[in-house]
Design a protein around this motif. Structure first.
Motif, PDB file in Angstrom:
ATOM      1  N   ALA A  32       0.836  -1.209   0.000  1.00 39.75           N
ATOM      2  CA  ALA A  32       0.000   0.000   0.000  1.00 39.75           C
ATOM      3  C   ALA A  32       0.868   1.256   0.000  1.00 39.75           C
ATOM      4  CB  ALA A  32      -0.921  -0.004   1.222  1.00 39.75           C
ATOM      5  N   LEU A  33       1.944   1.244   0.791  1.00 36.76           N
ATOM      6  CA  LEU A  33       2.855   2.394   0.831  1.00 36.76           C
ATOM      7  C   LEU A  33       3.465   2.650  -0.547  1.00 36.76           C
ATOM      8  CD1 LEU A  33       4.905   2.012   4.155  1.00 36.76           C
ATOM      9  CD2 LEU A  33       3.423   3.914   3.525  1.00 36.76           C
ATOM     10  N   GLY A  34       3.799   1.563  -1.242  1.00 30.51           N
ATOM     11  CA  GLY A  34       4.410   1.693  -2.566  1.00 30.51           C
ATOM     12  C   GLY A  34       3.488   2.347  -3.574  1.00 30.51           C
ATOM     13  N   ASP A  35       2.184   2.260  -3.326  1.00 29.78           N
ATOM     14  CA  ASP A  35       1.204   2.836  -4.258  1.00 29.78           C
ATOM     15  C   ASP A  35       0.915   4.311  -3.987  1.00 29.78           C
ATOM     16  OD1 ASP A  35       0.950   0.442  -5.574  1.00 29.78           O
ATOM     17  OD2 ASP A  35      -0.752  -0.241  -4.361  1.00 29.78           O
ATOM     18  N   MET A  36       1.497   4.843  -2.908  1.00 26.12           N
ATOM     19  CA  MET A  36       1.181   6.248  -2.595  1.00 26.12           C
ATOM     20  C   MET A  36       2.404   7.006  -2.082  1.00 26.12           C
ATOM     21  SD  MET A  36      -1.226   5.548   0.704  1.00 26.12           S
ATOM     22  CE  MET A  36      -0.628   4.660   2.136  1.00 26.12           C
ATOM     23  N   PRO A  37       3.437   7.127  -2.921  1.00 23.77           N
ATOM     24  CA  PRO A  37       4.610   7.914  -2.507  1.00 23.77           C
ATOM     25  C   PRO A  37       4.251   9.387  -2.367  1.00 23.77           C
ATOM     26  CG  PRO A  37       4.760   7.345  -4.830  1.00 23.77           C
ATOM     27  CD  PRO A  37       3.575   6.612  -4.287  1.00 23.77           C
ATOM     28  N   PRO A  38       4.945  10.093  -1.474  1.00 23.09           N
ATOM     29  CA  PRO A  38       4.649  11.516  -1.283  1.00 23.09           C
ATOM     30  C   PRO A  38       5.146  12.335  -2.466  1.00 23.09           C
ATOM     31  CG  PRO A  38       6.565  10.882  -0.003  1.00 23.09           C
ATOM     32  CD  PRO A  38       6.025   9.618  -0.598  1.00 23.09           C
ATOM     33  N   HIS A  39       4.648  13.555  -2.577  1.00 28.27           N
ATOM     34  CA  HIS A  39       5.116  14.452  -3.636  1.00 28.27           C
ATOM     35  C   HIS A  39       6.570  14.829  -3.360  1.00 28.27           C
ATOM     36  CE1 HIS A  39       5.412  17.988  -6.235  1.00 28.27           C
ATOM     37  NE2 HIS A  39       4.411  17.435  -6.914  1.00 28.27           N
ATOM     38  N   SER A  40       7.373  14.916  -4.427  1.00 27.72           N
ATOM     39  CA  SER A  40       8.809  15.159  -4.258  1.00 27.72           C
ATOM     40  C   SER A  40       9.123  16.505  -3.619  1.00 27.72           C
ATOM     41  CB  SER A  40       9.522  15.060  -5.605  1.00 27.72           C
ATOM     42  OG  SER A  40       9.019  16.029  -6.506  1.00 27.72           O
ATOM     43  N   SER A  41       8.145  17.406  -3.583  1.00 26.07           N
ATOM     44  CA  SER A  41       8.388  18.708  -2.951  1.00 26.07           C
ATOM     45  C   SER A  41       8.169  18.661  -1.441  1.00 26.07           C
ATOM     46  CB  SER A  41       7.482  19.777  -3.566  1.00 26.07           C
ATOM     47  OG  SER A  41       6.124  19.472  -3.301  1.00 26.07           O
ATOM     48  N   ASP A  42       7.585  17.554  -0.955  1.00 28.42           N
ATOM     49  CA  ASP A  42       7.293  17.407   0.478  1.00 28.42           C
ATOM     50  C   ASP A  42       8.518  16.788   1.166  1.00 28.42           C
ATOM     51  OD1 ASP A  42       6.361  16.887   2.995  1.00 28.42           O
ATOM     52  OD2 ASP A  42       4.708  15.588   2.382  1.00 28.42           O
ATOM     53  N   ILE A  43       9.406  17.634   1.676  1.00 24.65           N
ATOM     54  CA  ILE A  43      10.680  17.160   2.229  1.00 24.65           C
ATOM     55  C   ILE A  43      10.471  16.317   3.485  1.00 24.65           C
ATOM     56  CG2 ILE A  43      12.877  17.895   3.232  1.00 24.65           C
ATOM     57  CD1 ILE A  43      12.708  20.372   1.383  1.00 24.65           C
ATOM     58  N   GLU A  44       9.735  16.842   4.446  1.00 26.89           N
ATOM     59  CA  GLU A  44       9.529  16.107   5.699  1.00 26.89           C
ATOM     60  C   GLU A  44       8.728  14.832   5.471  1.00 26.89           C
ATOM     61  OE1 GLU A  44       8.050  18.258   9.051  1.00 26.89           O
ATOM     62  OE2 GLU A  44       9.538  19.855   8.846  1.00 26.89           O
ATOM     63  N   GLY A  45       7.680  14.938   4.658  1.00 28.92           N
ATOM     64  CA  GLY A  45       6.858  13.758   4.356  1.00 28.92           C
ATOM     65  C   GLY A  45       7.653  12.688   3.643  1.00 28.92           C
ATOM     66  N   SER A  46       8.516  13.091   2.722  1.00 28.83           N
ATOM     67  CA  SER A  46       9.334  12.133   1.979  1.00 28.83           C
ATOM     68  C   SER A  46      10.300  11.408   2.905  1.00 28.83           C
ATOM     69  CB  SER A  46      10.132  12.839   0.869  1.00 28.83           C
ATOM     70  OG  SER A  46       9.272  13.346  -0.118  1.00 28.83           O
ATOM     71  N   ALA A  47      10.961  12.166   3.788  1.00 33.01           N
ATOM     72  CA  ALA A  47      11.919  11.560   4.712  1.00 33.01           C
ATOM     73  C   ALA A  47      11.235  10.526   5.612  1.00 33.01           C
ATOM     74  CB  ALA A  47      12.600  12.637   5.545  1.00 33.01           C
ATOM     75  N   ALA A  48      10.061  10.882   6.133  1.00 37.57           N
ATOM     76  CA  ALA A  48       9.320   9.962   7.005  1.00 37.57           C
ATOM     77  C   ALA A  48       8.857   8.731   6.223  1.00 37.57           C
ATOM     78  CB  ALA A  48       8.118  10.677   7.614  1.00 37.57           C
ATOM     79  N   TYR A  49       8.418   8.965   4.999  1.00 39.38           N
ATOM     80  CA  TYR A  49       7.953   7.876   4.131  1.00 39.38           C
ATOM     81  C   TYR A  49       9.087   6.896   3.826  1.00 39.38           C
ATOM     82  CZ  TYR A  49       6.250   5.672  -0.194  1.00 39.38           C
ATOM     83  OH  TYR A  49       5.879   4.763  -1.166  1.00 39.38           O
ATOM     84  N   PHE A  50      10.254   7.422   3.425  1.00 37.80           N
ATOM     85  CA  PHE A  50      11.392   6.551   3.091  1.00 37.80           C
ATOM     86  C   PHE A  50      11.842   5.749   4.306  1.00 37.80           C
ATOM     87  CE2 PHE A  50      12.625  10.044  -0.146  1.00 37.80           C
ATOM     88  CZ  PHE A  50      11.686   9.560  -1.044  1.00 37.80           C
ATOM     89  N   GLN A  51      11.826   6.408   5.473  1.00 32.83           N
ATOM     90  CA  GLN A  51      12.227   5.726   6.695  1.00 32.83           C
ATOM     91  C   GLN A  51      11.245   4.590   7.020  1.00 32.83           C
ATOM     92  OE1 GLN A  51      12.647   8.328  10.066  1.00 32.83           O
ATOM     93  NE2 GLN A  51      13.670   6.792  11.316  1.00 32.83           N
ATOM     94  N   ALA A  52       9.954   4.849   6.804  1.00 31.45           N
ATOM     95  CA  ALA A  52       8.937   3.823   7.050  1.00 31.45           C
ATOM     96  C   ALA A  52       9.126   2.639   6.108  1.00 31.45           C
ATOM     97  CB  ALA A  52       7.536   4.416   6.875  1.00 31.45           C
ATOM     98  N   VAL A  53       9.399   2.912   4.828  1.00 33.47           N
ATOM     99  CA  VAL A  53       9.618   1.833   3.859  1.00 33.47           C
ATOM    100  C   VAL A  53      10.838   0.996   4.251  1.00 33.47           C
ATOM    101  CG1 VAL A  53      10.303   1.336   1.474  1.00 33.47           C
ATOM    102  CG2 VAL A  53       8.483   2.992   1.928  1.00 33.47           C
ATOM    103  N   ALA A  54      11.932   1.676   4.612  1.00 32.17           N
ATOM    104  CA  ALA A  54      13.152   0.953   4.997  1.00 32.17           C
ATOM    105  C   ALA A  54      12.912   0.096   6.235  1.00 32.17           C
ATOM    106  CB  ALA A  54      14.295   1.943   5.246  1.00 32.17           C
ATOM    107  N   SER A  55      12.206   0.645   7.224  1.00 28.80           N
ATOM    108  CA  SER A  55      11.897  -0.114   8.446  1.00 28.80           C
ATOM    109  C   SER A  55      10.987  -1.292   8.134  1.00 28.80           C
ATOM    110  CB  SER A  55      11.214   0.782   9.480  1.00 28.80           C
ATOM    111  OG  SER A  55      12.049   1.840   9.841  1.00 28.80           O
ATOM    112  N   GLY A  56      10.033  -1.079   7.231  1.00 28.69           N
ATOM    113  CA  GLY A  56       9.111  -2.150   6.852  1.00 28.69           C
ATOM    114  C   GLY A  56       9.810  -3.290   6.151  1.00 28.69           C
ATOM    115  N   VAL A  57      10.727  -2.965   5.254  1.00 29.32           N
ATOM    116  CA  VAL A  57      11.474  -4.017   4.547  1.00 29.32           C
ATOM    117  C   VAL A  57      12.328  -4.813   5.534  1.00 29.32           C
ATOM    118  CG1 VAL A  57      13.256  -4.479   2.824  1.00 29.32           C
ATOM    119  CG2 VAL A  57      11.505  -2.787   2.357  1.00 29.32           C
ATOM    120  N   ALA A  58      12.976  -4.109   6.465  1.00 23.27           N
ATOM    121  CA  ALA A  58      13.800  -4.792   7.468  1.00 23.27           C
ATOM    122  C   ALA A  58      12.944  -5.729   8.312  1.00 23.27           C
ATOM    123  CB  ALA A  58      14.496  -3.765   8.352  1.00 23.27           C
ATOM    124  N   SER A  59      11.749  -5.274   8.672  1.00 24.84           N
ATOM    125  CA  SER A  59      10.842  -6.093   9.472  1.00 24.84           C
ATOM    126  C   SER A  59      10.367  -7.308   8.678  1.00 24.84           C
ATOM    127  CB  SER A  59       9.636  -5.256   9.912  1.00 24.84           C
ATOM    128  OG  SER A  59       8.740  -6.022  10.682  1.00 24.84           O
TER     129      SER A  59
END
Length: 201
Positions: A32-59
């Motif tokens: 579901a996360l992969g289907d809704m990446p944040p807009h590239s102009s959203d710096i804080e949202g992008s950082a949180a999103y990437f961190q969530a994806v990385a944590s999810g893959v590790a889990s």
């Protein structure tokens, strides 16, 4: 916070059935996360999103390594595409996430799968990931090469020695770039070569 709690669960405290159930849930959340990446102009949202994806893959890798490895090509492609953002912080966060995912997941089983698939002409996750990483050495990513070279260091330091045949193209491209007049951050590229020497001898 909810995602952090989901991904940070203690796998050692779960039985096999609980592990499978948790892995299913994490897999669906990552999809579901992969289907809704944040807009590239959203710096804080992008950082949180990437961190969530990385944590999810590790889990997911702890509960279902095979499914985690199958997700890697699309995750790396999504993160690499984001690197074309003109927002340096977004590109840096994407690179950091790729480093984290590579460190957590690139292992012997992925190499074995790739070498077997190679014989049968099938596509395996690891070569696709390596091709995406190699693509980041293209000149259009030049302003982000500092992060890319750090990613190369992590990738070449994380894969096992048996991955040697799979990284030949990547190393050749790195060598070509090293001789190029376009090269910036050459010391960081040398550190990536150093990681390759440590891994492959």
């Amino acid at each position: 916070h909810a995602l952090h709690s989901l991904f940070a669960v203690d796998h050692d405290a779960m039985n096999d059935k609980q592990t499978r159930k948790h892995a299913d849930l994490v897999f669906h959340v990552l999809t579901a996360l992969g289907d809704m990446p944040p807009h590239s102009s959203d710096i804080e949202g992008s950082a949180a999103y990437f961190q969530a994806v990385a944590s999810g893959v590790a889990s997911l890798a702890k509960g279902d390594r095979a499914r985690a490895s199958q997700m890697l090509p699309s995750i790396f492609k999504m993160l690499a595409d984001t690197m074309l953002s003109h927002k340096t912080q977004v590109a840096r966060a994407a690179c950091k996430a790729m480093c984290s995912v590579a460190f957590q997941t690139l292992d012997e089983s992925m190499v074995r799968q790739a070498l077997q698939a190679n014989k049968g002409g099938a596509a395996a996750p690891l070569p696709q990931v390596l091709a995406t990483v190699e693509g980041l050495l293209h000149y259009r990513y030049k302003e982000h090469w500092a992060g890319v070279f750090e990613l190369l260091r992590v990738v070449l330091g994380s894969v096992p020695r048996s991955a040697g045949p799979l990284v030949v193209s990547l190393l050749n491209t790195m060598d070509g770039l090293r001789r190029s007049e376009e090269l910036v951050h050459g010391n960081l590229l040398d550190q990536a070569f150093g990681a390759a020497v440590t891994t492959f001898g």
